[in-house]
Design a protein around this motif. Structure first.
Motif, PDB file in Angstrom:
ATOM      1  N   PHE A  53      -4.008   1.417  -3.476  1.00 18.40           N
ATOM      2  CA  PHE A  53      -3.049   0.495  -2.863  1.00 18.40           C
ATOM      3  C   PHE A  53      -2.476   1.069  -1.567  1.00 18.40           C
ATOM      4  O   PHE A  53      -2.362   0.371  -0.562  1.00 18.40           O
ATOM      5  N   GLY A  54      -2.143   2.337  -1.570  1.00 19.41           N
ATOM      6  CA  GLY A  54      -1.524   2.954  -0.399  1.00 19.41           C
ATOM      7  C   GLY A  54      -2.473   3.747   0.470  1.00 19.41           C
ATOM      8  O   GLY A  54      -2.053   4.408   1.413  1.00 19.41           O
ATOM      9  N   GLY A  55      -3.780   3.660   0.186  1.00 19.08           N
ATOM     10  CA  GLY A  55      -4.744   4.510   0.872  1.00 19.08           C
ATOM     11  C   GLY A  55      -5.305   3.934   2.152  1.00 19.08           C
ATOM     12  O   GLY A  55      -4.829   2.936   2.679  1.00 19.08           O
ATOM     13  N   ASP A  56      -6.330   4.614   2.618  1.00 16.37           N
ATOM     14  CA  ASP A  56      -7.019   4.203   3.840  1.00 16.37           C
ATOM     15  C   ASP A  56      -7.666   2.836   3.664  1.00 16.37           C
ATOM     16  O   ASP A  56      -8.025   2.434   2.568  1.00 16.37           O
ATOM     17  N   ASP A  57      -7.851   2.149   4.762  1.00 15.29           N
ATOM     18  CA  ASP A  57      -8.429   0.808   4.764  1.00 15.29           C
ATOM     19  C   ASP A  57      -9.697   0.834   5.613  1.00 15.29           C
ATOM     20  O   ASP A  57      -9.642   1.113   6.808  1.00 15.29           O
ATOM     21  N   PRO A  58     -10.868   0.538   5.012  1.00 11.75           N
ATOM     22  CA  PRO A  58     -12.101   0.534   5.810  1.00 11.75           C
ATOM     23  C   PRO A  58     -12.107  -0.548   6.888  1.00 11.75           C
ATOM     24  O   PRO A  58     -12.926  -0.508   7.788  1.00 11.75           O
ATOM     25  N   TYR A  59     -11.179  -1.493   6.794  1.00 16.88           N
ATOM     26  CA  TYR A  59     -11.084  -2.563   7.796  1.00 16.88           C
ATOM     27  C   TYR A  59     -10.039  -2.247   8.867  1.00 16.88           C
ATOM     28  O   TYR A  59      -9.694  -3.118   9.664  1.00 16.88           O
ATOM     29  N   LYS A  60      -9.543  -1.014   8.887  1.00 18.71           N
ATOM     30  CA  LYS A  60      -8.516  -0.613   9.849  1.00 18.71           C
ATOM     31  C   LYS A  60      -8.949  -0.946  11.277  1.00 18.71           C
ATOM     32  O   LYS A  60     -10.072  -0.696  11.675  1.00 18.71           O
ATOM     33  N   GLY A  61      -8.013  -1.561  12.010  1.00 20.45           N
ATOM     34  CA  GLY A  61      -8.285  -1.902  13.394  1.00 20.45           C
ATOM     35  C   GLY A  61      -9.014  -3.222  13.581  1.00 20.45           C
ATOM     36  O   GLY A  61      -9.393  -3.567  14.697  1.00 20.45           O
ATOM     37  N   THR A  62      -9.233  -3.969  12.478  1.00 22.39           N
ATOM     38  CA  THR A  62      -9.887  -5.272  12.575  1.00 22.39           C
ATOM     39  C   THR A  62      -8.909  -6.349  12.092  1.00 22.39           C
ATOM     40  O   THR A  62      -7.860  -6.049  11.537  1.00 22.39           O
ATOM     41  N   GLU A  63      -9.297  -7.604  12.259  1.00 23.39           N
ATOM     42  CA  GLU A  63      -8.474  -8.722  11.778  1.00 23.39           C
ATOM     43  C   GLU A  63      -8.325  -8.689  10.260  1.00 23.39           C
ATOM     44  O   GLU A  63      -7.378  -9.254   9.714  1.00 23.39           O
ATOM     45  N   ALA A  64      -9.251  -8.050   9.559  1.00 29.21           N
ATOM     46  CA  ALA A  64      -9.247  -8.015   8.104  1.00 29.21           C
ATOM     47  C   ALA A  64      -8.433  -6.849   7.530  1.00 29.21           C
ATOM     48  O   ALA A  64      -8.379  -6.683   6.318  1.00 29.21           O
ATOM     49  N   GLU A  65      -7.789  -6.065   8.372  1.00 28.90           N
ATOM     50  CA  GLU A  65      -7.021  -4.912   7.901  1.00 28.90           C
ATOM     51  C   GLU A  65      -5.939  -5.356   6.919  1.00 28.90           C
ATOM     52  O   GLU A  65      -5.234  -6.333   7.136  1.00 28.90           O
ATOM     53  N   GLY A  66      -5.854  -4.628   5.808  1.00 28.34           N
ATOM     54  CA  GLY A  66      -4.834  -4.902   4.807  1.00 28.34           C
ATOM     55  C   GLY A  66      -5.173  -6.023   3.845  1.00 28.34           C
ATOM     56  O   GLY A  66      -4.388  -6.338   2.954  1.00 28.34           O
ATOM     57  N   GLU A  67      -6.337  -6.625   3.993  1.00 27.95           N
ATOM     58  CA  GLU A  67      -6.743  -7.741   3.140  1.00 27.95           C
ATOM     59  C   GLU A  67      -7.748  -7.260   2.091  1.00 27.95           C
ATOM     60  O   GLU A  67      -8.670  -6.513   2.417  1.00 27.95           O
ATOM     61  N   ALA A  68      -7.585  -7.705   0.855  1.00 29.19           N
ATOM     62  CA  ALA A  68      -8.531  -7.347  -0.201  1.00 29.19           C
ATOM     63  C   ALA A  68      -9.918  -7.864   0.163  1.00 29.19           C
ATOM     64  O   ALA A  68     -10.079  -9.011   0.574  1.00 29.19           O
ATOM     65  N   PHE A  69     -10.899  -6.994   0.043  1.00 28.84           N
ATOM     66  CA  PHE A  69     -12.285  -7.319   0.383  1.00 28.84           C
ATOM     67  C   PHE A  69     -12.378  -7.876   1.795  1.00 28.84           C
ATOM     68  O   PHE A  69     -13.152  -8.794   2.067  1.00 28.84           O
ATOM     69  N   GLY A  70     -11.581  -7.339   2.690  1.00 26.78           N
ATOM     70  CA  GLY A  70     -11.608  -7.752   4.087  1.00 26.78           C
ATOM     71  C   GLY A  70     -11.238  -9.201   4.296  1.00 26.78           C
ATOM     72  O   GLY A  70     -11.669  -9.825   5.254  1.00 26.78           O
ATOM     73  N   GLY A  71     -10.420  -9.737   3.401  1.00 25.95           N
ATOM     74  CA  GLY A  71     -10.016 -11.137   3.490  1.00 25.95           C
ATOM     75  C   GLY A  71     -10.923 -12.060   2.693  1.00 25.95           C
ATOM     76  O   GLY A  71     -10.701 -13.271   2.655  1.00 25.95           O
ATOM     77  N   GLY A  72     -11.920 -11.508   2.015  1.00 25.37           N
ATOM     78  CA  GLY A  72     -12.852 -12.309   1.232  1.00 25.37           C
ATOM     79  C   GLY A  72     -12.297 -12.772  -0.101  1.00 25.37           C
ATOM     80  O   GLY A  72     -12.946 -13.528  -0.815  1.00 25.37           O
ATOM     81  N   TRP A  73     -11.118 -12.294  -0.448  1.00 27.03           N
ATOM     82  CA  TRP A  73     -10.496 -12.682  -1.719  1.00 27.03           C
ATOM     83  C   TRP A  73      -8.997 -12.817  -1.530  1.00 27.03           C
ATOM     84  O   TRP A  73      -8.367 -12.025  -0.829  1.00 27.03           O
ATOM     85  N   ARG A  74      -8.422 -13.800  -2.181  1.00 22.32           N
ATOM     86  CA  ARG A  74      -6.975 -14.000  -2.170  1.00 22.32           C
ATOM     87  C   ARG A  74      -6.516 -14.275  -3.594  1.00 22.32           C
ATOM     88  O   ARG A  74      -7.188 -14.977  -4.348  1.00 22.32           O
ATOM     89  N   GLY A  75      -5.365 -13.738  -3.953  1.00 21.53           N
ATOM     90  CA  GLY A  75      -4.813 -13.978  -5.275  1.00 21.53           C
ATOM     91  C   GLY A  75      -3.891 -12.855  -5.689  1.00 21.53           C
ATOM     92  O   GLY A  75      -3.557 -11.979  -4.885  1.00 21.53           O
ATOM     93  N   PRO A  76      -3.486 -12.849  -6.948  1.00 16.94           N
ATOM     94  CA  PRO A  76      -2.521 -11.862  -7.424  1.00 16.94           C
ATOM     95  C   PRO A  76      -3.118 -10.462  -7.559  1.00 16.94           C
ATOM     96  O   PRO A  76      -4.255 -10.292  -7.973  1.00 16.94           O
ATOM     97  N   SER A  77      -2.305  -9.480  -7.196  1.00 16.29           N
ATOM     98  CA  SER A  77      -2.661  -8.070  -7.365  1.00 16.29           C
ATOM     99  C   SER A  77      -1.608  -7.415  -8.242  1.00 16.29           C
ATOM    100  O   SER A  77      -0.414  -7.581  -8.005  1.00 16.29           O
ATOM    101  N   ILE A  78      -2.067  -6.677  -9.234  1.00 15.14           N
ATOM    102  CA  ILE A  78      -1.184  -5.893 -10.085  1.00 15.14           C
ATOM    103  C   ILE A  78      -1.437  -4.446  -9.706  1.00 15.14           C
ATOM    104  O   ILE A  78      -2.566  -3.963  -9.772  1.00 15.14           O
ATOM    105  N   VAL A  79      -0.382  -3.745  -9.288  1.00 16.97           N
ATOM    106  CA  VAL A  79      -0.513  -2.354  -8.854  1.00 16.97           C
ATOM    107  C   VAL A  79       0.110  -1.456  -9.911  1.00 16.97           C
ATOM    108  O   VAL A  79       1.290  -1.610 -10.250  1.00 16.97           O
ATOM    109  N   LEU A  80      -0.686  -0.530 -10.427  1.00 10.71           N
ATOM    110  CA  LEU A  80      -0.217   0.436 -11.410  1.00 10.71           C
ATOM    111  C   LEU A  80       0.400   1.614 -10.663  1.00 10.71           C
ATOM    112  O   LEU A  80      -0.309   2.353  -9.971  1.00 10.71           O
TER     113      LEU A  80
END
Length: 182
Positions: A53-80
């Protein structure tokens, strides 16, 4: 009832992240993957570990940064996590115990998959007998060091798997397994 699926892209030598959780290596292997495209509508919720959850993002620097599966999925996230942020995040629920996180994720997913993200939370789900399937997208690279897909030094338990599917994409070979319960 929801099934728990651990999915990850892995280097040929078994790493899902480089040293210190570095995900930058993954960027060049994020090309089209029909298996992942077909999976996305079948995912009802994410169960995410704190480090992921708090780690590096392979989409860093793109429009998809911070999005699950680069924006390919939307919905609830449960963070342990034992350290939830002070601010609420949209569609994100924080749970401090594995049992609670799994319950919340399954409830949110309905009859779809709960996609588990993160090696530590996946290992905990396996140990609890809760993980149902594993999908590994093997990228054509060796990292030599980092976060392993599955690691239990000195006390490793054998996890028996049954192959469900093998497929190929432009930048990966996909291996999908059922976890055989004890």
């Amino acid at each position: 009832m929801a099934k728990l699926l651990y999915s990850a892209t892995m280097s040929l030598d078994g790493f899902i992240a480089g040293p210190d959780g570095d995900m930058s290596w993954l960027t060049e292997y994020l090309g089209p993957n029909p298996t992942i495209d077909e999976l996305m509508p079948q995912v009802g919720a994410l169960l995410v570990g704190q480090r992921t959850f708090g780690g590096d993002d392979p989409y860093k620097g793109t429009e998809a940064e911070g999005e699950a599966f680069g924006g390919g999925w939307r919905g609830p996230s449960i963070v342990l996590t034992h350290w939830p942020p002070k601010d609420d995040l949209p569609e994100t629920i924080f749970a401090s115990s594995l049992k609670e996180a799994i319950r919340l994720a399954k409830d949110a997913a309905g009859d779809k998959y709960v996609n588990v993200l993160g090696a530590s939370v996946a290992k905990q789900c396996l140990a609890a007998g809760e993980l149902d399937e594993i999908l590994v997208c093997i990228a054509p690279v060796m990292l030599g060091d980092g976060v392993r897909l599955y690691d239990l030094p000195g006390g490793g338990a054998r996890v028996r798997l049954e192959r469900k599917d093998v497929s190929h994409a432009e930048h990966a070979t996909n291996l999908w397994f059922r976890v055989l319960k004890r």
